[in-house]
Write a protein that holds these residues in place. Structure first.
Motif, PDB file in Angstrom:
ATOM      1  N   LEU A  27       0.840  -1.187   0.000  1.00 58.23           N
ATOM      2  CA  LEU A  27       0.000   0.000   0.000  1.00 58.23           C
ATOM      3  C   LEU A  27       0.882   1.247   0.000  1.00 58.23           C
ATOM      4  O   LEU A  27       1.892   1.297   0.706  1.00 58.23           O
ATOM      5  N   ALA A  28       0.496   2.230  -0.772  1.00 61.61           N
ATOM      6  CA  ALA A  28       1.212   3.499  -0.825  1.00 61.61           C
ATOM      7  C   ALA A  28       0.218   4.637  -0.631  1.00 61.61           C
ATOM      8  O   ALA A  28      -0.981   4.489  -0.919  1.00 61.61           O
ATOM      9  N   GLU A  29       0.701   5.776  -0.168  1.00 60.99           N
ATOM     10  CA  GLU A  29      -0.183   6.875   0.191  1.00 60.99           C
ATOM     11  C   GLU A  29      -0.980   7.424  -0.988  1.00 60.99           C
ATOM     12  O   GLU A  29      -2.199   7.577  -0.909  1.00 60.99           O
ATOM     13  N   ILE A  30      -0.294   7.732  -2.088  1.00 60.69           N
ATOM     14  CA  ILE A  30      -0.951   8.427  -3.195  1.00 60.69           C
ATOM     15  C   ILE A  30      -2.073   7.593  -3.818  1.00 60.69           C
ATOM     16  O   ILE A  30      -3.214   8.070  -3.912  1.00 60.69           O
ATOM     17  N   PRO A  31      -1.810   6.347  -4.247  1.00 63.77           N
ATOM     18  CA  PRO A  31      -2.918   5.573  -4.837  1.00 63.77           C
ATOM     19  C   PRO A  31      -4.042   5.291  -3.848  1.00 63.77           C
ATOM     20  O   PRO A  31      -5.219   5.249  -4.232  1.00 63.77           O
ATOM     21  N   ARG A  44      -1.862   8.821   5.539  1.00 57.53           N
ATOM     22  CA  ARG A  44      -0.598   8.640   6.251  1.00 57.53           C
ATOM     23  C   ARG A  44      -0.843   8.334   7.719  1.00 57.53           C
ATOM     24  O   ARG A  44      -0.233   7.437   8.306  1.00 57.53           O
ATOM     25  N   MET A  45      -1.767   9.082   8.325  1.00 57.46           N
ATOM     26  CA  MET A  45      -2.084   8.861   9.745  1.00 57.46           C
ATOM     27  C   MET A  45      -2.717   7.486   9.953  1.00 57.46           C
ATOM     28  O   MET A  45      -2.425   6.804  10.944  1.00 57.46           O
ATOM     29  N   ALA A  46      -3.589   7.096   9.024  1.00 61.38           N
ATOM     30  CA  ALA A  46      -4.244   5.789   9.148  1.00 61.38           C
ATOM     31  C   ALA A  46      -3.223   4.667   9.018  1.00 61.38           C
ATOM     32  O   ALA A  46      -3.284   3.673   9.761  1.00 61.38           O
ATOM     33  N   PHE A  47      -2.284   4.789   8.089  1.00 60.53           N
ATOM     34  CA  PHE A  47      -1.244   3.772   7.924  1.00 60.53           C
ATOM     35  C   PHE A  47      -0.452   3.595   9.221  1.00 60.53           C
ATOM     36  O   PHE A  47      -0.155   2.472   9.639  1.00 60.53           O
ATOM     37  N   ARG A  48      -0.100   4.702   9.837  1.00 58.11           N
ATOM     38  CA  ARG A  48       0.677   4.622  11.083  1.00 58.11           C
ATOM     39  C   ARG A  48      -0.123   3.940  12.193  1.00 58.11           C
ATOM     40  O   ARG A  48       0.414   3.129  12.956  1.00 58.11           O
ATOM     41  N   ALA A  49      -1.405   4.292  12.283  1.00 54.42           N
ATOM     42  CA  ALA A  49      -2.251   3.670  13.303  1.00 54.42           C
ATOM     43  C   ALA A  49      -2.407   2.174  13.048  1.00 54.42           C
ATOM     44  O   ALA A  49      -2.330   1.357  13.979  1.00 54.42           O
ATOM     45  N   LEU A  50      -2.589   1.790  11.790  1.00 53.20           N
ATOM     46  CA  LEU A  50      -2.747   0.379  11.444  1.00 53.20           C
ATOM     47  C   LEU A  50      -1.451  -0.400  11.659  1.00 53.20           C
ATOM     48  O   LEU A  50      -1.492  -1.598  11.965  1.00 53.20           O
ATOM     49  N   ARG A  61       9.039   2.861   1.375  1.00 49.39           N
ATOM     50  CA  ARG A  61       8.278   4.100   1.502  1.00 49.39           C
ATOM     51  C   ARG A  61       6.787   3.848   1.720  1.00 49.39           C
ATOM     52  O   ARG A  61       6.015   4.787   1.909  1.00 49.39           O
ATOM     53  N   GLY A  62       6.394   2.617   1.676  1.00 50.12           N
ATOM     54  CA  GLY A  62       4.988   2.291   1.876  1.00 50.12           C
ATOM     55  C   GLY A  62       4.794   1.267   2.973  1.00 50.12           C
ATOM     56  O   GLY A  62       5.610   1.152   3.891  1.00 50.12           O
ATOM     57  N   TYR A  63       3.714   0.516   2.855  1.00 46.76           N
ATOM     58  CA  TYR A  63       3.376  -0.495   3.856  1.00 46.76           C
ATOM     59  C   TYR A  63       2.911  -1.762   3.148  1.00 46.76           C
ATOM     60  O   TYR A  63       2.501  -1.741   1.981  1.00 46.76           O
ATOM     61  N   THR A  64       2.977  -2.861   3.878  1.00 46.87           N
ATOM     62  CA  THR A  64       2.493  -4.141   3.385  1.00 46.87           C
ATOM     63  C   THR A  64       1.469  -4.686   4.370  1.00 46.87           C
ATOM     64  O   THR A  64       1.666  -4.601   5.591  1.00 46.87           O
TER      65      THR A  64
END
Length: 240
Positions: A27-31, A44-50, A61-64
């Protein structure tokens, strides 16, 4: 009203839970922001919380999306029940400050108001989330056992183990209302046991309250072919 950040967090958490976002998917922020029609900041905030909740793993630079076994999730939820049950029992045994019961009863009153109309809006779910966190945190602090809080903080890094990990299926509002209303009724029983000094009873109620989450996880696994957790076949091999 629900903030954009809260809406994005709940949406992504639900997409992971029901298999729309699968284990191992990057997962990446822009898409993600473009797909949800929001700016990058709430994503970005949701990714950090998850990531903190154990749903995502930082990857470049993203998440899996984290691959997690059903046994790990079940174990973490059961551990939370044991720890919160211990906290509630010790809160009774060590003596409850009157302010603790007052805070818990205010939580019950707010919950009673939320469930008056038979359905919950996005804003209602946000209010329930905040009330629920306060309810649980109040009991944990009332135990005066910092080891319980520390153990829960470590356990919270598994999906669905934290009370903050609220997942809502907006496509089934009646079912979700019943699910959260049942949890609220459990809150009433817990406060009743605490106020009457029933340490053994409240310990059991807290464990049952936490374990109710297992039913939701089981439903997600049974209703989705591409479920986000791995299951093990009778032979012990892992299958998707």
């Amino acid at each position: 009203m629900a903030t954009t950040g809260q809406q994005v967090l709940v949406t992504l958490r639900k997409q992971i839970a029901d298999g729309q976002l699968t284990a191992g998917q990057r997962l990446a922020e822009i898409p993600t922001a473009e797909a949800l029609g929001v700016s990058r900041m709430p994503v970005r905030m949701a990714f950090r919380a998850l990531e903190q909740e154990g749903f995502l793993i930082k990857s470049g630079r993203g998440y899996t999306v984290r691959e997690t076994s059903s046994e790990e999730i079940t174990g973490a939820i059961e551990v939370r029940g044991v720890l919160e049950g211990l906290a509630a029992r010790q809160a009774v045994e060590r003596g409850l400050d009157p302010g603790v019961i007052d805070t818990l009863r205010r939580c019950l009153q707010e919950g009673d108001q939320l469930f008056l109309h038979g359905l919950l809006s996005d804003n209602d779910f946000d209010r329930y989330h905040d009330m629920n966190c306060l309810f649980h945190d109040t009991i944990i602090k009332a135990s005066h056992n910092p080891a319980v809080a520390a153990a829960l903080a470590r356990n919270d890094h598994m999906p669905f183990a934290s009370v903050k990990a609220l997942a809502v299926d907006a496509s089934q509002p009646e079912r979700e209302f019943k699910r959260f209303y049942y949890a609220h009724l459990q809150h009433h029983a817990i406060v009743d046991a605490l106020s009457q000094g029933q340490s053994a009873r409240v310990e059991g109620l807290m464990r049952e309250h936490a374990n109710a989450t297992l039913n939701y996880v089981d439903d997600q696994q049974q209703n989705n072919a591409n479920v986000w957790v791995r299951r093990k076949s009778p032979s012990g091999t892992t299958r998707s």
